[in-house]
Every structure is written in structure tokens, then in C-alpha cells.
Design a protein around this motif. Structure first.
Motif, PDB file in Angstrom:
ATOM      1  N   CYS A  98       0.801  -1.235   0.000  1.00  0.00           N
ATOM      2  CA  CYS A  98       0.000   0.000   0.000  1.00  0.00           C
ATOM      3  C   CYS A  98       0.830   1.280   0.000  1.00  0.00           C
ATOM      4  O   CYS A  98       0.318   2.335  -0.356  1.00  0.00           O
ATOM      5  N   ILE A  99       2.080   1.215   0.408  1.00  0.00           N
ATOM      6  CA  ILE A  99       2.940   2.401   0.482  1.00  0.00           C
ATOM      7  C   ILE A  99       4.023   2.303  -0.588  1.00  0.00           C
ATOM      8  O   ILE A  99       4.667   1.275  -0.752  1.00  0.00           O
ATOM      9  N   GLY A 100       4.203   3.403  -1.309  1.00  0.00           N
ATOM     10  CA  GLY A 100       5.135   3.433  -2.427  1.00  0.00           C
ATOM     11  C   GLY A 100       6.597   3.439  -2.022  1.00  0.00           C
ATOM     12  O   GLY A 100       6.949   3.449  -0.840  1.00  0.00           O
ATOM     13  N   THR A 101       7.440   3.458  -3.020  1.00  0.00           N
ATOM     14  CA  THR A 101       8.882   3.391  -2.801  1.00  0.00           C
ATOM     15  C   THR A 101       9.427   4.593  -2.043  1.00  0.00           C
ATOM     16  O   THR A 101      10.510   4.515  -1.465  1.00  0.00           O
ATOM     17  N   ASP A 102       8.678   5.706  -2.030  1.00  0.00           N
ATOM     18  CA  ASP A 102       9.137   6.890  -1.286  1.00  0.00           C
ATOM     19  C   ASP A 102       8.851   6.781   0.209  1.00  0.00           C
ATOM     20  O   ASP A 102       9.196   7.671   0.976  1.00  0.00           O
ATOM     21  N   ALA A 103       8.221   5.677   0.622  1.00  0.00           N
ATOM     22  CA  ALA A 103       7.904   5.394   2.028  1.00  0.00           C
ATOM     23  C   ALA A 103       6.884   6.371   2.625  1.00  0.00           C
ATOM     24  O   ALA A 103       6.714   6.420   3.834  1.00  0.00           O
ATOM     25  N   THR A 104       6.187   7.117   1.789  1.00  0.00           N
ATOM     26  CA  THR A 104       5.219   8.091   2.277  1.00  0.00           C
ATOM     27  C   THR A 104       3.873   7.982   1.583  1.00  0.00           C
ATOM     28  O   THR A 104       2.843   7.954   2.247  1.00  0.00           O
ATOM     29  N   HIS A 105       3.874   7.950   0.271  1.00  0.00           N
ATOM     30  CA  HIS A 105       2.625   8.042  -0.491  1.00  0.00           C
ATOM     31  C   HIS A 105       2.064   6.680  -0.864  1.00  0.00           C
ATOM     32  O   HIS A 105       2.815   5.745  -1.140  1.00  0.00           O
ATOM     33  N   PRO A 106       0.725   6.589  -0.908  1.00  0.00           N
ATOM     34  CA  PRO A 106       0.094   5.316  -1.273  1.00  0.00           C
ATOM     35  C   PRO A 106       0.348   4.947  -2.738  1.00  0.00           C
ATOM     36  O   PRO A 106       0.465   5.825  -3.598  1.00  0.00           O
ATOM     37  N   THR A 107       0.409   3.675  -2.984  1.00  0.00           N
ATOM     38  CA  THR A 107       0.464   3.144  -4.341  1.00  0.00           C
ATOM     39  C   THR A 107      -0.956   3.168  -4.918  1.00  0.00           C
ATOM     40  O   THR A 107      -1.912   3.516  -4.220  1.00  0.00           O
ATOM     41  N   ASP A 108      -1.117   2.750  -6.176  1.00  0.00           N
ATOM     42  CA  ASP A 108      -2.465   2.639  -6.738  1.00  0.00           C
ATOM     43  C   ASP A 108      -3.290   1.666  -5.903  1.00  0.00           C
ATOM     44  O   ASP A 108      -4.451   1.931  -5.583  1.00  0.00           O
ATOM     45  N   ALA A 109      -2.675   0.541  -5.532  1.00  0.00           N
ATOM     46  CA  ALA A 109      -3.382  -0.430  -4.682  1.00  0.00           C
ATOM     47  C   ALA A 109      -3.697   0.180  -3.325  1.00  0.00           C
ATOM     48  O   ALA A 109      -4.755  -0.073  -2.746  1.00  0.00           O
ATOM     49  N   GLY A 110      -2.785   1.002  -2.806  1.00  0.00           N
ATOM     50  CA  GLY A 110      -3.007   1.678  -1.536  1.00  0.00           C
ATOM     51  C   GLY A 110      -4.176   2.648  -1.599  1.00  0.00           C
ATOM     52  O   GLY A 110      -4.992   2.722  -0.682  1.00  0.00           O
ATOM     53  N   HIS A 111      -4.274   3.390  -2.702  1.00  0.00           N
ATOM     54  CA  HIS A 111      -5.396   4.311  -2.871  1.00  0.00           C
ATOM     55  C   HIS A 111      -6.722   3.553  -2.924  1.00  0.00           C
ATOM     56  O   HIS A 111      -7.714   3.979  -2.316  1.00  0.00           O
ATOM     57  N   THR A 112      -6.728   2.438  -3.629  1.00  0.00           N
ATOM     58  CA  THR A 112      -7.943   1.620  -3.706  1.00  0.00           C
ATOM     59  C   THR A 112      -8.338   1.128  -2.319  1.00  0.00           C
ATOM     60  O   THR A 112      -9.506   1.193  -1.922  1.00  0.00           O
ATOM     61  N   TYR A 113      -7.360   0.638  -1.576  1.00  0.00           N
ATOM     62  CA  TYR A 113      -7.611   0.152  -0.217  1.00  0.00           C
ATOM     63  C   TYR A 113      -8.120   1.274   0.687  1.00  0.00           C
ATOM     64  O   TYR A 113      -9.095   1.103   1.422  1.00  0.00           O
ATOM     65  N   LEU A 114      -7.471   2.438   0.642  1.00  0.00           N
ATOM     66  CA  LEU A 114      -7.889   3.561   1.478  1.00  0.00           C
ATOM     67  C   LEU A 114      -9.304   4.011   1.131  1.00  0.00           C
ATOM     68  O   LEU A 114     -10.096   4.320   2.025  1.00  0.00           O
ATOM     69  N   ALA A 115      -9.633   4.015  -0.145  1.00  0.00           N
ATOM     70  CA  ALA A 115     -10.995   4.377  -0.553  1.00  0.00           C
ATOM     71  C   ALA A 115     -12.012   3.404   0.034  1.00  0.00           C
ATOM     72  O   ALA A 115     -13.082   3.815   0.496  1.00  0.00           O
ATOM     73  N   SER A 116     -11.663   2.119   0.059  1.00  0.00           N
ATOM     74  CA  SER A 116     -12.592   1.133   0.631  1.00  0.00           C
ATOM     75  C   SER A 116     -12.778   1.367   2.123  1.00  0.00           C
ATOM     76  O   SER A 116     -13.876   1.174   2.659  1.00  0.00           O
ATOM     77  N   ARG A 117     -11.732   1.815   2.800  1.00  0.00           N
ATOM     78  CA  ARG A 117     -11.844   2.098   4.235  1.00  0.00           C
ATOM     79  C   ARG A 117     -12.686   3.350   4.490  1.00  0.00           C
ATOM     80  O   ARG A 117     -13.427   3.428   5.461  1.00  0.00           O
ATOM     81  N   VAL A 118     -12.567   4.358   3.618  1.00  0.00           N
ATOM     82  CA  VAL A 118     -13.395   5.552   3.751  1.00  0.00           C
ATOM     83  C   VAL A 118     -14.856   5.174   3.560  1.00  0.00           C
ATOM     84  O   VAL A 118     -15.725   5.601   4.328  1.00  0.00           O
ATOM     85  N   VAL A 119     -15.150   4.373   2.543  1.00  0.00           N
ATOM     86  CA  VAL A 119     -16.527   3.926   2.296  1.00  0.00           C
ATOM     87  C   VAL A 119     -17.059   3.175   3.514  1.00  0.00           C
ATOM     88  O   VAL A 119     -18.187   3.420   3.964  1.00  0.00           O
ATOM     89  N   ALA A 120     -16.255   2.290   4.069  1.00  0.00           N
ATOM     90  CA  ALA A 120     -16.689   1.520   5.258  1.00  0.00           C
ATOM     91  C   ALA A 120     -16.967   2.454   6.436  1.00  0.00           C
ATOM     92  O   ALA A 120     -17.939   2.250   7.173  1.00  0.00           O
ATOM     93  N   ALA A 121     -16.145   3.478   6.607  1.00  0.00           N
ATOM     94  CA  ALA A 121     -16.361   4.430   7.702  1.00  0.00           C
ATOM     95  C   ALA A 121     -17.674   5.194   7.501  1.00  0.00           C
ATOM     96  O   ALA A 121     -18.436   5.394   8.445  1.00  0.00           O
ATOM     97  N   ILE A 122     -17.924   5.618   6.271  1.00  0.00           N
ATOM     98  CA  ILE A 122     -19.174   6.331   5.988  1.00  0.00           C
ATOM     99  C   ILE A 122     -20.363   5.422   6.233  1.00  0.00           C
ATOM    100  O   ILE A 122     -21.379   5.852   6.794  1.00  0.00           O
ATOM    101  N   GLN A 123     -20.246   4.160   5.851  1.00  0.00           N
ATOM    102  CA  GLN A 123     -21.333   3.219   6.087  1.00  0.00           C
ATOM    103  C   GLN A 123     -21.596   3.049   7.582  1.00  0.00           C
ATOM    104  O   GLN A 123     -22.753   2.897   8.004  1.00  0.00           O
ATOM    105  N   GLU A 124     -20.564   3.086   8.398  1.00  0.00           N
ATOM    106  CA  GLU A 124     -20.745   3.016   9.856  1.00  0.00           C
ATOM    107  C   GLU A 124     -21.571   4.192  10.359  1.00  0.00           C
ATOM    108  O   GLU A 124     -22.389   4.058  11.256  1.00  0.00           O
ATOM    109  N   LEU A 125     -21.349   5.349   9.760  1.00  0.00           N
ATOM    110  CA  LEU A 125     -22.032   6.562  10.195  1.00  0.00           C
ATOM    111  C   LEU A 125     -23.483   6.603   9.739  1.00  0.00           C
ATOM    112  O   LEU A 125     -24.293   7.302  10.334  1.00  0.00           O
ATOM    113  N   THR A 126     -23.790   5.879   8.686  1.00  0.00           N
ATOM    114  CA  THR A 126     -25.143   5.921   8.143  1.00  0.00           C
ATOM    115  C   THR A 126     -25.972   4.697   8.498  1.00  0.00           C
ATOM    116  O   THR A 126     -27.121   4.591   8.092  1.00  0.00           O
ATOM    117  N   ALA A 127     -25.379   3.790   9.264  1.00  0.00           N
ATOM    118  CA  ALA A 127     -26.092   2.549   9.622  1.00  0.00           C
ATOM    119  C   ALA A 127     -27.187   2.825  10.627  1.00  0.00           C
ATOM    120  O   ALA A 127     -27.185   3.740  11.384  1.00  0.00           O
TER     121      ALA A 127
END
Length: 122
Positions: A93-122
Motif C-alpha cells: 500500500c505504500i510506495g517506494t518513497d515510504a510516504t505516499h500510497p500506491t495505486d493499490a493503496g489508494h484503492t484500499y484507502l478508498a474502501s476504508r473511507v466507504v466503510a467508515a461512511i457506512q458506519e455513520l449511516t447505519a
């Protein structure tokens, strides 16, 4: 702190605040500093009436500052692409610069944001 408007199921718009979603190497800022920053941002979000999502702890807080759910840290381990350690998802999930997300990392983070929003709307 990052903020975004989120439209929930009933059409209402809620502002959401979040800290940076990936961990910074403990050698650069220190674990306690990261924890302190997360707590400070959570308190500021509650004071402003904002929902807060902590990628550091995986906790989701309502706009009143009430804990809604906790699902664990979003990024785990100490590796990164090109220097994997096998200790968590940072290896992919973290790129070679040790700071920024990879493409896979961005996809994963987006899924976590969606899950958090779903928690708030449940």
C-alpha cells in the motif's frame, strides 16, 4: 486535517474530517507525535461538529465526538514497495518513497473511507 462533504442516504450532507491515512515512519516523527496529532485533530473535529475518521486507530467518531466504531489501523507494518518486511499491508500500500500510497493503496484507502461512511449511516 482533510475535510470532505459526504452525502448520506437521506440526502443530508455531513462534513467529514480525517487525519493523513498512512503512517509516517516512526523515525521521522515518532509514534507518540502521530498519536498526539490524531487526538488533537479528533478534538478539533468534535469542537467544529465534524465527523472524524482516524486512519491511525481505525476509529470513527460522530459529529458529537462519540465513538461509533473501531476497525483497527488502516496501514500496518513497516515495509513499503521495494523494501517489504512482511509485517503488514504497507508492503503493497505504500510506495517506494515510504510516504505516499500506491495505486493499490489508494484503492484500499478508498474502501476504508466507504466503510467508515457506512458506519455513520447505519
Amino acid at each position: 486535517m482533510r475535510t470532505a462533504e459526504v452525502r448520506i442516504s437521506d440526502g443530508a450532507v455531513q462534513d467529514l474530517a480525517s487525519a493523513a491515512p498512512w503512517t509516517i515512519a516512526a523515525t521521522s516523527v515518532g509514534t507518540q507525535s502521530l498519536t498526539n496529532t490524531d487526538a488533537t485533530l479528533r478534538a478539533a473535529a468534535a469542537a467544529a461538529g465534524l465527523v472524524f475518521v482516524s486512519p491511525i486507530t481505525g476509529s470513527v467518531y460522530s459529529s458529537a465526538g462519540t465513538l461509533v466504531a473501531t476497525h483497527g489501523p488502516w496501514i500496518t507494518g513497516t515495509g513499503r514497495v521495494g523494501a517489504t518486511t512482511g509485517t503488514g499491508n504497507a508492503d503493497t500500500c505504500i510506495g517506494t518513497d515510504a510516504t505516499h500510497p500506491t495505486d493499490a493503496g489508494h484503492t484500499y484507502l478508498a474502501s476504508r473511507v466507504v466503510a467508515a461512511i457506512q458506519e455513520l449511516t447505519a
